[in-house]
Structure formats: C-alpha cells, structure tokens
Write an enzyme that holds these catalytic residues in place. Structure first.
Site: not given
Ligand SMILES: *[C@@H]1O[C@H](CO)[C@@H](O)[C@H](O)[C@H]1NC(C)=O
Ligand SMILES: *[C@@H]1O[C@H](CO)[C@@H](O)[C@H](O)[C@H]1NC(C)=O
Ligand SMILES: *[C@@H]1O[C@H](CO)[C@@H](O)[C@H](O)[C@H]1NC(C)=O
Ligand SMILES: *[C@@H]1O[C@H](CO)[C@@H](O)[C@H](O)[C@H]1NC(C)=O
Ligand SMILES: *[C@@H]1O[C@H](CO)[C@@H](O)[C@H](O)[C@H]1NC(C)=O
Ligand SMILES: *[C@@H]1O[C@H](CO)[C@@H](O)[C@H](O)[C@H]1NC(C)=O
Ligand SMILES: *[C@@H]1O[C@H](CO)[C@@H](O)[C@H](O)[C@H]1NC(C)=O
Ligand SMILES: *[C@@H]1O[C@H](CO)[C@@H](O)[C@H](O)[C@H]1NC(C)=O
Ligand SMILES: *[C@@H]1O[C@H](CO)[C@@H](O)[C@H](O)[C@H]1NC(C)=O
Ligand SMILES: *[C@@H]1O[C@H](CO)[C@@H](O)[C@H](O)[C@H]1NC(C)=O
Length: 871
Positions: A515, A517, A519, A522, A631
C-alpha cells in the site's frame, strides 16, 4: 559425448517430472479404500491440501492452513463453497505442510514432521475398510460391512452443521483465534434441560432465556440439532421437542462458537453467510470481551474509575500501591495478613456477566459481611453486593470484564486488592479517588511515607543513572538524538521497539509493497513468531525529534479497541521511522466498495458502518486522551476476515506537525471528506471526523465515490433493461455527473431512499434500511459542527438505542452549492473521459494548494486524492 549429455538431460527431465507425478496426488471422491494411505498439504498443494471430496463436492477433507499462514496446518473438513472449516482433528497440535494424515487398518492419525503421532482415533473392534466423506459433511470410518466405527460428527470442535447432532453432555469449544485453532476459554454445552455458554465454568448465556426460543416440554434433553427450519433441543427422539428456535429455512446452516465467545447461527445464501443470530445478543455480556476488569459499555472498552489500562492487558488499580491478588502458594504469604486486603469499588451501574446466572454465596448480608466472606477465601477475587437484597456474589478464581448496566442495578461491585506497605490497618476502602497519591498512602504514617518516598526516588535515580551509563548512546547513528534516546526508558506502555535490521529481515528487504498511505509506503512482513505485519515507512518525518515521536507512539500504542488497527511496534533509528501494525488480510474498504469484486451485501455494509463508528467513538471518548483522526476515508478503513473492521492511521496527525492538534496550516485531510471548517477559521474538533464519516457512509450506501463521473459502462443498462425495478431508474440518474451527497439530500426530501442504494444490490435492501443510513449520514454532514451528532450518538442510532435524527435542511444547503460547482467543473473539464476521478485530482491539486485559503469552500467536494501536504 553429445548424445550422453543429451540422454543426461532426458534422464534429468524424466527424473524431475516423475517426482512431480508422485508428488501431486489425485483428489478422491466419496471415499478412500486404499489402506496405508498418506497425504500431506505439500503432496496435495494443487488442491490446496484437499485429498477427499464428498460425492456432491460440497465438503472436502483437507490439510489446511487457515488464512494461508505458513506454520499451522490442520487436518480438517471444510465446507468448500464458503471455505469454512467445520471440523478439525489436530486442533491443539498443528503440523507443518509436510506433516501427514495416515489411514491404516487400525486407525486414522495425524503425524508431524518428526514422525510423532499428534492425533489419532482410538482402537476399534474391527478393521478399517474405508474413509468416507458423506454428502452432509460427516467424515466416517467404515469397516468391511460398511458399519461406522468413528464419525467426525460425534467429535465436534467449534461448529455443528445442518443435520449434525450434539448429544447431551457434549460441547463446542471456541478456538483461540482465526489461525490458532487450539481450545480457547469459551464453551457451548448441551445440558439435560438447556444449551449454555460458559467461560471458566461460569454461565453467561442460556438458550432457554432467548426471546425467540420457545420451551415446548420439560422432558430431559437428548441432543441438539439444526435441521433446516430451526435449532432444536430434542428429547428422547425427534418426536419430543424440548426447546426450539425457528430460523429461516435454507439448505445449509451452521452453528459456530467463535473465538470471541459468541455463538452464531448462519445460513449460506448464494455465496455469502447470512447471520441469523449471534448470542449473547448483548455484546458486553461476553465474559472477557474487554479483558480483565475492562469496562464494556455499548461495545466500547474502557477502565472503571480508579483503574487504568495495564500493559499486560486489562485494567489494574490506578494507584500503584494497590495490586490485584492472586491465589497461589507464592502469593499466599502476602495475602495471609488480613490487614493488607482491601476492596476497590467499581462504580455505579456496573454489573458482571455471571450475576444473572449465579446463585449468591449468601443472601441478606451487609456489605462488610460479604467482604469478610471474600477475604476469608483466597480464591475470591472480587464481589458484588446487592444493597436492598443483601445478596452477596463472590467472583472466584477468574476475573472477567465488567459491563455498564444501562437499566441500572442495585448491585455494587468490588475488586479485592492488596495494599502494599501494610503497616497499619487500611482505612480507605472503596476509595475512588484517581489522583496520586492515593488510598495506600493515606494508610501509612506521614513520616514513614516520606522515608519511603525518598527511598523510591533515590532508587529510581540510581537505576536510571546506572542504566544510562550502560547503554549510553552506543546504539545511535549520530549523536544528535542521544537526549531523546535517553528519555526512552521512562516511557511506559511503549509498543515493541524494533531494530532496522529486524524489520528489513521481516519484510525481506522491503520486498512486498502492499500500500501507499498518507505517510509513506507500506510493506508486508512476517515477524520471527510468524505473525503477519504491515510495516509502514514514514517518509516525511520533518523536524520531529525522537522524543516527540516516542511520546506519540506511546499514546497510540496504548489504544486497544476491536475496531482500531493495533500498533505492534515501531522503529526509530537515526532518521528512519517505521510503524509496525497488525496485518489486515482483506485490504481497505475502497477496494471492496469501489472495485469490481463481489458486491458487498447490505448487512455487510451496515456492519462496516457500525464498526467504523465504534472505532471513531472510542478514539473520541473512550481513551484517556481524545484523539481526532483527521483523515477518515475508505482507504483508512481496513477489513479482516468476516469483514471485521479496523480503522488505521489514527493518532498520526501529530507525528507530522509540530502543533498540538491538526491545524489548518498543515492540512491533513483528504478532499471529498473534508469538513467545511477546514477551509474556514472554525476550530477543528471531533465533529470534523463526524463529517468525514458521514461522507464515507454515503459512499457505503452508493458503493461509489461521492463525486463519481457518470457510468460509461453498458453492462448496467443492458442487464436491467427498462424494467420498473428501482435499480434501473437509479442507473438512469447516472447519465449526468452526480454529486451524490446532493442527490441524497434531494431524495431524502422526496422520501425516495431506495433509489440511493447501490444498484448492484439489485433491490436486496429495503427502503427503511437505506433511509436509516442516509439520515444518519446527512446529520453527520451538517455544515454547522455543533448540530452534527457525536460518534457515540451515531453508534446509538445505528444500533437502534438512539432515535435516528432528522437532518436539518438549512444546514445542508451548502451541498447544493457544492453540487453546482461539481457539475460545472465536470462539464468544463470534459467529463466522460474514462476515469473522471483521476482527471479531476490531477487538474486541481496544484490549484488547491495555492488557493486553499482564499477560495474557500469550493474544493471540499473534490475527489478523494490526497492533499499533497507535508507527507
Ligand atoms: C499396510 O501396512 C501394514 C504394515 O506395514 C501391512 O501389514 C499391511 O499389509 C499393509 N496393508 C495394505 C493394504 O497394504
Ligand atoms: C459398502 O459400500 C460400498 C459403497 O457404497 C459398496 O460398494 C460395498 O459393496 C458395500 N459393502 C458392503 C459389504 O455392503
Ligand atoms: C426474534 O424474531 C424476530 C422475528 O422473527 C426478529 O425480528 C428478532 O430480531 C428476533 N430477536 C432476537 C433477539 O433474535
Ligand atoms: C425439523 O424438525 C422439526 C421437529 O422434528 C420438524 O417439525 C421439521 O419439519 C424439521 N425440518 C426439516 C427441514 O426437516
Ligand atoms: C419416539 O419415541 C416414541 C416413544 O418411545 C415412539 O413411540 C416413537 O415411534 C418414536 N419416534 C421416532 C421417530 O423414533
Ligand atoms: C437448495 O437445495 C435445492 C435442492 O437440494 C436446490 O435445488 C437449490 O438450488 C438449493 N438452493 C441453494 C441456494 O443452494
Ligand atoms: C501464581 O501467581 C503468579 C502471579 O499472578 C503467576 O505468575 C503464577 O503462575 C501463579 N502460580 C500458580 C502455580 O498458579
Ligand atoms: C501483618 O500485619 C501486622 C500488623 O498488622 C504486621 O506486624 C505483620 O508484619 C504483617 N505480616 C506480614 C506477613 O506482612
Ligand atoms: C485474619 O482474620 C481472621 C478472622 O477475621 C482471624 O481469625 C485471623 O486471626 C486473622 N489473621 C491474622 C494473621 O491476622
Ligand atoms: C478509620 O477512619 C475513621 C474516620 O475516617 C475513624 O473513625 C476510624 O477510627 C479509623 N479506623 C481505624 C482502624 O483507624
């Protein structure tokens, strides 16, 4: 030379292919009559470990690894259409993928890698002739005259299936978890007059007390059975019904005791499970749902007043001078002295799961007598005392969770505690004071207390100094973080700290990306204990120091809730920052909702909505510190098996910005879910999350992005032709660009809710059910934050304990403005060019950043591309 090389190649090819031939075995149908037969998962890898199928192909005998983890393999019978494991042999002793199932004349057994028999049938009077898997899912050993020697139906694990009998005296025992099938603590048993759920011997549910169960006779029970029209407790034979519970008739149903302690009754419809019942119907009635002394209230766990969360799980007295006793030899000396025992009150309206099912130890006694009874009994760990009745209930051997009793109870609960430093008679029982110093300190003379305090502080000082001089800053790459590093030891409740090398090994050098994300990237990883994890690499850590990072981690790490993704650990080394989360195998909601996979049924959507609401409610009001997610969007709502819902990325907003809350200057949310107040100067609050949740709820109803472009696909239109069913009229609406929240408002005003539901559901939902979610969603997106409900209210509305609010149209008119802007924008940008979402976001992301402040409001409707902020 050439020919010999050639023949070598031929030989090698032949050799390897012959290995392949011997390795993959044929799938037997109905029965296996070959004796001295063996099978392993590895041998039957092409059939996912299945080696025997029933004649109708509905059931399979297999050596399977639940959730495809790599360590635990079980010899099982599965219901093939759903992949549900309905029986397993070696539940307490899993084998590896090369462990074997062996059928001989004497026995059926499971053998691990080293040849040790981990499970086997007992000796029979005649020899085994065949192993048969019947069409109803029963695995049977037959002898030469076809009479049964052994049946899986007579040795149930945690499930019974249609037609299977559960005789009086037998039980289903829950599994520890979805991947560890070993026996857990919950038991469902059939007694001579009832069906009971028990935990450590304590009853927490009775079939006869269910609203929909009817008691037909008082004959002794002989067995329990699900037969397609109901769940029955039969007497001597099928003509005597003792208790029955009608269910919607269907071809296949199962009753399963889940690892979480609930007994569910499910039907298999189409390709999905439909749950008819889950018992106990009150979730907080499950004994260990919130761990030891955890307080369960509307499915949310917290600690009773005067207690706080323990890193070991559950709640412990907040006062560090009080501890929970344990009744065993090592501690008995501690407890012998009567004066060191005290009782902490659990607060008003708190009750215990077993009180309704248990006889009091004594009736008509006062509280101090009841406490005396408990004090004398080493195995008594707490008590409940009824003020008016004088009933005294002792909690012996185990302490489960406690629950807040909505109806109110006259009983008060107390937990037995040991007071350390017991020089004097304790005189502060039942204190609820939370601040430190507490009860215990009042008990000792001030002079002794001062002395003690000095000793404790000196001790801590010496220990820290000692520890620091040993560790130093040796581990650090640069010296710049050393002060932060040194602080680490004083944080309590920190999740596991990993070294960079450990994470590199776990993720095989960051090989599998799962993933991307807000930040950073992942990765999927496997820890040495074989548990799967998601490792999130944090890219833009900015100016954050290690100390601040750790403070936040300590806070996030302490948050445990069934609907929140659990932070297992972190890594802070040099400038590297990683977060290690539990792994969620079904990905995020956007994939299940917006992609072309199987359609989420309405009940599933509802459960997802409810789980998400519960998770957010917990963040807002369940933990010590209020946490605003900032979020909320489908990408952050993760799904696990059985569509268990967990919210991710909470608590991270502070990691990026130096400010103490999510502030406008560091815009953190995602367009499409951003509340209007992000763009005005109104303060951000928990109501900001409520708005985003409302937007997500609308997408759950529709199954599409709120600002989706019209459907270009012809499939939909062709399938549902011009019929006058609701789905065709909704697909008509899709021919213009739809700002769905506005459409929802308009349809709400006209009461045409059914047209809002995902057309792919093809009418498998009622107008009332859609209305409920749409009204909740509209209330959540009120422009005025103050009139949005709280997340706890939303949970109540969804569960039915709170009346669903009436949306206030005057606070929803802004949707008309957004809708108009959306339509105009999509016309100008030439909608219809394949994927409108992407088109939109690329065009607008630059504009957005530079003009966010002054051109306020106009972009809150944007599609869900992430705002490029400091990520
Ligand atoms: C199975 O193995 C046993 C012992 O190895 C042997 O005595 C028996 O004859 C075998 N049976 C068959 C059917 O091969
Ligand atoms: C046992 O059942 C099998 C399959 O149904 C059949 O072929 C066989 O003849 C039966 N044996 C006896 C002794 O009835
Ligand atoms: C009892 O049955 C009714 C109708 O069959 C159903 O609506 C209700 O949910 C059931 N109650 C419980 C507690 O299962
Ligand atoms: C289930 O058992 C009950 C009671 O014996 C009977 O009335 C009912 O018809 C049975 N249903 C089916 C589908 O066999
Ligand atoms: C059940 O038991 C009664 C009394 O023993 C007997 O008359 C009846 O035939 C039995 N019914 C069945 C279906 O075995
Ligand atoms: C239920 O069983 C009947 C007959 O066995 C079959 O015709 C029908 O298709 C089945 N229904 C489902 C949904 O499996
Ligand atoms: C005694 O209590 C301690 C602390 O709770 C526990 O760790 C230990 O296992 C117990 N011993 C026995 C024999 O139960
Ligand atoms: C028990 O309490 C008395 C004072 O009440 C104290 O003198 C004694 O040392 C205590 N014994 C233990 C084993 O803690
Ligand atoms: C503990 O209390 C009991 C009864 O209250 C008493 O008989 C016993 O002597 C006490 N034990 C100690 C060590 O004080
Ligand atoms: C406990 O405190 C109360 C006042 O709060 C006092 O009256 C009583 O004598 C004290 N008991 C002991 C044993 O110190």
């Amino acid at each position: 030379m050439g020919t010999s090389l050639f023949s070598l190649v031929i030989a090698a090819t032949f050799f390897s292919s012959s290995i392949v031939l011997t390795v993959s075995g044929p799938l037997y149908v109905d029965s296996i009559t070959t004796l001295n037969f063996t099978a392993s998962n590895y041998q039957y890898i092409d059939n996912s470990g299945a080696f025997l199928a029933s004649n109708n192909q509905i059931f399979k005998a297999t050596i399977t690894n639940p959730l495809t983890q790599l360590t635990n393999f079980y010899f099982s019978v599965i219901h093939a259409p759903s992949g549900t494991i309905v029986w397993s042999a070696n539940r307490n002793k899993p084998i590896s993928n090369s462990g074997k199932v062996r059928l001989t004349e004497e026995s059926l057994s499971v053998i691990d890698d080293s040849g040790v028999i981990v499970w086997s049938t007992t000796q029979f009077r005649s020899n085994i002739a065949s192993l048969k898997l019947s069409d109803d899912g029963n695995l049977v050993l037959l002898d030469g005259s076809n009479s049964s020697l052994w049946q899986s139906f007579e040795n149930p694990t945690d499930t019974i299936i249609l037609g299977q009998r559960l005789p009086v005296g037998s039980s289903l025992v829950s599994s520890v978890s979805n991947i560890d099938f070993s026996e857990g603590e919950y038991v469902f048993s059939v007694t001579s007059n009832d069906g009971l759920l028990r935990w450590n011997g304590l009853t927490y549910w009775k079939l006869s007390m269910e609203i929909n169960a009817s008691i037909d006779s008082y004959s002794p029970v002989s067995f329990l059975q699900i037969n397609g029209t109901g769940l029955f407790l039969f007497g001597f034979n099928e003509s005597v019904i003792v208790i029955h519970l009608a269910i919607t008739p269907f071809n296949f149903s199962i009753a399963q005791l889940g690892s979480e302690g609930a007994l569910t009754l499910k039907r298999f419809v189409g390709s999905n499970w439909v749950q008819d019942f889950a018992w106990p119907s009150s979730y907080c009635q499950i004994p260990f749902v919130c761990d030891k002394i955890g307080l369960c209230s509307a499915r949310v766990c917290s600690c009773p007043l005067g207690f706080h969360k323990s890193t070991a799980g559950g709640c412990v007295p907040a006062n560090s001078l009080l501890s929970l006793p344990s009744c065993n030899a090592s501690d008995n000396g501690n407890q012998l002295n009567n004066s060191s025992i005290s009782y902490l009150n659990l607060g008003n309206n708190v009750d215990y799961f077993s009180n309704a099912f248990m006889q009091p130890a004594k009736r008509g006694v006062n509280l101090s007598l009841c406490q005396e009874l408990c004090t004398q009994n080493c195995s008594c760990l707490g008590l409940f005392h009824g003020n008016s009745s004088g009933n005294c209930y002792l909690l012996e051997n185990y302490l489960g969770s406690v629950m807040s009793s909505s109806s109110g109870t006259d009983r008060l609960g107390y937990v037995k505690v040991l007071v350390k430093f017991s020089n004097e008679n304790p005189n502060g029982t039942q204190s609820q004071n939370q601040s430190f110093p507490l009860v215990g300190l009042i008990l000792i003379p001030p002079s002794a207390f001062l002395l003690l305090l000095t000793i404790v502080f000196l001790g801590i000082f010496w220990w820290r100094k000692h520890k620091l001089s040993r560790t130093g800053s040796a581990k650090l790459g640069g010296g710049d973080y050393s002060s932060g590093e040194l602080e680490l030891i004083s944080f309590s409740g920190l999740p596991v700290r990993f070294e960079y090398e450990e994470l590199a090994a776990a993720t095989e050098n960051f090989k599998t990306q799962i993933g991307f994300g807000g930040f950073g990237v992942v990765y999927k990883g496997t820890l040495p204990d074989k548990s799967l994890v998601a490792v999130k690499k944090i890219n833009s850590i900015g100016v954050q120091g290690k100390k601040e990072f750790c403070t936040e981690i300590a806070i996030i790490g302490k948050i445990h809730h069934i609907n929140l993704v659990r932070l297992k650990g972190f890594c802070a080394q040099g400038r590297q920052r990683f977060l290690v989360y539990e792994y969620m195998n079904k990905g995020s909601l956007d994939r299940s909702l917006f992609e072309n996979g199987p359609v989420l049924e309405w009940q599933e959507r509802f459960d997802i909505a409810l789980g998400t609401a519960r998770g957010l409610a917990y963040l807002h009001s369940g933990c010590e510190q209020k946490i605003i997610h900032c979020d909320v969007k489908p990408e952050n709502i993760l799904l696990h098996d059985n569509l268990q819902v967990k919210i991710s990325d909470f608590g991270l907003s502070k990691l990026l910005s130096p400010e103490q809350s999510c502030l406008f200057t560091n815009l953190r949310g995602t367009r499409g879910y951003l509340a209007p107040e992000w763009l005005t100067s109104t303060a951000i609050s928990d109501k900001t999350d409520v708005y985003s949740y409302g937007m997500v709820l609308l997408e759950i109803v529709r199954g599409r992005k709120n600002c989706s472009m019209p459907v270009q696909s012809h499939g939909l239109e062709n399938d549902s032709t011009e019929g006058d069913d609701p789905s065709s009229s909704t697909s008509g609406l899709e021919t213009r660009p739809v700002y769905f929240p506005l459409l929802a408002l308009e349809m709400h005003e006209e009461g045409r809710y059914l047209e809002l539901a995902d057309p792919r559901l093809e009418g498998r939902v009622t107008s009332e059910k859609v209305e409920k979610l749409v009204r909740v969603a509209l209330c959540c997106v009120h422009e005025e934050p103050a009139i949005r409900p709280t997340m706890s209210n939303v949970v109540g509305m969804l569960e039915g304990s709170v009346t669903v609010g009436q949306p206030r149209v005057e606070s929803l008119n802004f949707l008309r403005f957004y809708g108009r802007r959306f339509t105009e924008a999509s016309r100008h940008e030439g909608f219809g060019e394949a994927n409108g979402n992407e088109f939109f976001s690329q065009r607008n992301s630059a504009t957005f950043n530079s003009t966010a402040v002054d051109s306020h409001n106009s972009f809150s409707y944007m599609s869900s591309q992430q705002v490029s902020g400091p990520r």
